[in-house]
Design an enzyme around this catalytic site. Structure first.
Site, PDB file in Angstrom:
ATOM      1  N   GLU A 140      43.733 -10.018 -34.630  1.00  0.00           N
ATOM      2  CA  GLU A 140      43.814 -11.037 -35.677  1.00  0.00           C
ATOM      3  C   GLU A 140      44.076 -10.376 -37.034  1.00  0.00           C
ATOM      4  O   GLU A 140      43.427  -9.389 -37.400  1.00  0.00           O
ATOM      5  CB  GLU A 140      42.493 -11.802 -35.705  1.00  0.00           C
ATOM      6  CG  GLU A 140      42.399 -12.925 -36.701  1.00  0.00           C
ATOM      7  CD  GLU A 140      41.072 -13.652 -36.598  1.00  0.00           C
ATOM      8  OE1 GLU A 140      40.957 -14.743 -37.192  1.00  0.00           O
ATOM      9  OE2 GLU A 140      40.146 -13.137 -35.922  1.00  0.00           O
TER      10      GLU A 140
ATOM     11  N   LYS B 126      45.831 -20.601 -36.579  1.00  0.00           N
ATOM     12  CA  LYS B 126      44.460 -20.729 -36.079  1.00  0.00           C
ATOM     13  C   LYS B 126      43.965 -22.149 -36.306  1.00  0.00           C
ATOM     14  O   LYS B 126      44.124 -22.729 -37.378  1.00  0.00           O
ATOM     15  CB  LYS B 126      43.561 -19.722 -36.801  1.00  0.00           C
ATOM     16  CG  LYS B 126      42.171 -19.584 -36.213  1.00  0.00           C
ATOM     17  CD  LYS B 126      41.432 -18.399 -36.826  1.00  0.00           C
ATOM     18  CE  LYS B 126      40.077 -18.162 -36.175  1.00  0.00           C
ATOM     19  NZ  LYS B 126      39.396 -16.967 -36.718  1.00  0.00           N
TER      20      LYS B 126
ATOM     21  N   CYS C 173      40.977 -15.832 -32.048  1.00  0.00           N
ATOM     22  CA  CYS C 173      39.548 -15.536 -32.143  1.00  0.00           C
ATOM     23  C   CYS C 173      38.652 -16.748 -31.906  1.00  0.00           C
ATOM     24  O   CYS C 173      38.431 -17.165 -30.780  1.00  0.00           O
ATOM     25  CB  CYS C 173      39.241 -14.876 -33.484  1.00  0.00           C
ATOM     26  SG  CYS C 173      37.676 -13.948 -33.452  1.00  0.00           S
TER      27      CYS C 173
ATOM     28  N   SER D 206      51.071 -26.897  14.855  1.00  0.00           N
ATOM     29  CA  SER D 206      50.961 -25.891  15.916  1.00  0.00           C
ATOM     30  C   SER D 206      52.314 -25.327  16.317  1.00  0.00           C
ATOM     31  O   SER D 206      52.386 -24.241  16.905  1.00  0.00           O
ATOM     32  CB  SER D 206      50.270 -26.495  17.143  1.00  0.00           C
ATOM     33  OG  SER D 206      48.940 -26.863  16.837  1.00  0.00           O
TER      34      SER D 206
END
Length: 632
Positions: free
Chosen positions: A46, A115, A164, A614
């Site tokens: 940051e 941010k 952060c 199968s």
């Protein structure tokens, strides 16, 4: 990015608070190092250009201007590289300052992620200098997206950033990023160190990557940020779907790298139907490109994915599994009001574990262990060693023991159907297995009991069981335990130093065998792993094929790394091809399995965890494997 692996790096460069050009020089040193390692996504801390702890210096125009120039220097210096870098940068826009992550690639700024959550408590005062990210993405500087709803996309890779504190809040941006398709989240952080925070932060990153089924790259500020009352340690973390791939702390000028498997994440999201993908129209997709190359793998590839690598974890796992198996059986005993438990005890690993589980279940129910009837049924292939070990184990555990020789019954059956006793074909073998199951079932009817199955997960994967023979029981306690784990659970019980420990250790050293072919000189002549291949390889193949749906070519690549010191490439290829062929041809046996306790994420119950036709063809998978034939 072959096989979905992308190399990522978290960088914690040496730093001087308030010196953007010095910081950029150190960031470029790590960029060059990352380039040499083949990193494609690189994350810095940051506000890495200025330093996070500039405080009121962020209000100084000189610092803002120099940080801008330093960013452009980084952009120019990285031209010609395909590394997608996320650089911490204070962005000034419309008279406000934003704490941002600038995404840079090949001499261009691709985006600014701002941010979203600005802490203002304790030692943090970010809203004194910064403004929260806008709700909607804006376009600034001639078309660069700015906001927080930004995803960078290249093929199956989608990368978003948060910063952060964004991770620490109750509704982090990364959750929204993931719901809109991002499978790698990068976090530019300046998280100061206090006692207890390192473990909390590591758990937070691990859990977020698990909840979001994503890769998470967390880059933390180094000790250069330490000032006044705060200390930083460069706690970098790389996680993938809950697992920590790599981490470091107390590092300066360090680069933490690993490889995130994007294809595995995408497969896990497809499998997990509760993981919802939404289409928020507010999100902006930013395209980028990568040079195609093979990603050199540095992450550890565990050769035993079902078995914990350390003694303490193995012991905990063994005890937990034994308890789960016993609890499941205890409930079945109570529900059916079974008077007895009937087990075919061969002296091999699987029947040993089934008996240990039965003993534990009876002890939990406060029942007499004599209500367990262990029956050994010698026939043409039975050796003195295994027969003796079966008797010794039953005696040591205090259970009832019977010997029922089935040779005469099988010979009569051979006579009835016209089978030569000298023809050691599949009929010769299966007649013995089915006769043993008939004895057990009829004995259980006779005493009002349940037949406890002994077959394990690895045998079910390979179809190494006689249909309507050892394939069948009233309750299959080992059905979700792979062979490699069976061995460790029995070893754990043996290590307890009880009366049964000596015979358990001898059982552990006995070759795995169905003992259906006459012995040679009194020794086992039919060794299972000589016929179908090493169980440690098959368990590895099984884990990645079923749990993560990896194509055979990718499984081969991982197996080469995991077993590099044990098996040649040719041997691995041979047994992987065998695994694919047997896995597909034997599905019919898995489609009608009896109940059994689920103890792990890989199991074949047709009622819950594995549904496969199968008659499905293996050709697609064999073609994928054959494409790499001759390349090693």
């Amino acid at each position: 990015m072959r096989d979905g692996f992308i190399k990522v790096g978290a960088a914690s460069p040496e730093l001087r608070v308030g010196q953007p050009f010095f910081n950029i020089s150190k960031m470029l040193e790590l960029f060059s190092l990352a380039s040499g390692y083949g990193v494609k996504v690189l994350v810095y801390p940051e506000l890495s250009i200025t330093g996070y702890t500039c405080q009121d210096l962020f209000l100084q125009d000189a610092l803002i201007q120099d940080s801008r120039k330093a960013l452009l220097e980084f952009v120019s210096a990285t031209k010609g590289s395909d590394i997608l870098s996320f650089v911490g940068f204070p962005l000034e826009h419309n008279g406000k300052l934003y704490n941002t992550a600038a995404a840079v690639q090949d001499g261009r700024i691709l985006s600014y992620t701002a941010k979203r959550n600005l802490p203002c408590y304790g030692e943090f005062q970010e809203d004194r200098w910064f403004t929260q990210s806008p709700d909607d993405v804006e376009y600034i500087e001639d078309g660069i997206p700015f906001g927080f709803k930004i995803i960078h996309r290249y093929g199956p890779l989608s990368v978003s950033a948060e910063i952060c504190e964004d991770l620490w809040v109750s509704s982090p941006p990364s959750a929204s990023h993931a719901e809109n398709g991002a499978n790698i989240i990068v976090n530019l952080s300046a998280s100061d160190e206090v006692i207890g925070k390192e473990e909390y932060r590591r758990n937070l990153v691990s859990m977020q990557s698990a909840k979001l089924i994503c890769g998470y790259v967390y880059a933390d500020a180094s000790e250069g940020e330490s000032t006044t009352d705060m200390v930083f340690t460069g706690a970098d973390i790389i996680a993938e779907n809950g697992s920590i791939l790599n981490q470091s702390s107390f590092s300066t000028g360090a680069l933490t790298i690993s490889e995130i498997d994007v294809s595995k994440l995408n497969e896990e999201r497809r499998r997990t139907n509760t993981f919802k993908i939404v289409s928020d129209p507010g999100y902006v997709s930013v395209p980028f490109t990568l040079d195609m190359c093979d990603t050199v793998l540095t992450r550890r590839i565990d050769p035993y994915p079902f078995v914990p690598s350390d003694d303490e974890s193995r012991a905990r796992r063994a005890e937990k599994i034994l308890t789960l198996q016993a609890l499941g059986l205890k409930r079945r005993i109570e529900h059916t009001r079974a008077g007895k438990l009937v087990i075919g005890l061969s002296g091999g690993l699987d029947s040993t574990l089934a008996l240990l589980v039965s003993v534990k279940a009876m002890d939990m129910s406060v029942r007499d262990r004599k209500d367990i009837i262990a029956i050994t049924m010698p026939c043409f292939g039975t050796t003195k060693r295994t027969k003796g070990n079966a008797e010794k184990l039953a005696e040591a555990l205090g259970v009832s023991f019977e010997q029922i020789d089935i040779k005469k019954s099988v010979l009569q059956h051979f006579k009835d159907i016209g089978q030569s006793e000298n023809d050691f074909s599949v009929t010769y073998e299966n007649a013995q297995a089915r006769e043993r199951t008939q004895v057990l079932m009829d004995k259980a009817n006779q005493v009002g009991g349940l037949v406890i199955g002994t077959g394990d997960l690895s045998e079910l994967a390979l179809g190494w069981a006689t249909y309507n023979g050892d394939h069948m029981s009233n309750y299959a306690v080992n059905a979700s335990i792979p062979k490699t784990l069976v061995r460790h659970i029995v070893s754990y019980v043996a290590s307890q130093g009880k009366k049964e420990s000596k015979v358990l250790y001898d059982i552990l050293s006995t070759p795995v065998s169905p003992e259906l072919i006459p012995p040679k000189d009194g020794e086992i002549s039919q060794v299972t792993e000589d016929i179908v291949g090493p169980y440690e390889l098959h368990d590895f193949f099984l884990y990645y094929f079923v749990r993560f749906a990896f194509p055979p070519s990718k499984i081969f690549r991982l197996a080469k790394i995991a077993f590099a010191k044990t098996y040649s490439d040719d041997i691995i290829f041979k047994w992987l091809e065998t695994f694919i062929r047997r896995f597909f041809s034997q599905q019919f046996k898995r489609s009608c399995l009896p109940d059994g306790p689920k103890v792990g994420t890989v199991t074949f119950s047709p009622r819950g965890d594995w549904r496969m036709p199968s008659d499905a063809s293996p050709e697609l998978f064999l073609e994928d494997l054959n494409r790499i034939k001759g390349t090693f």
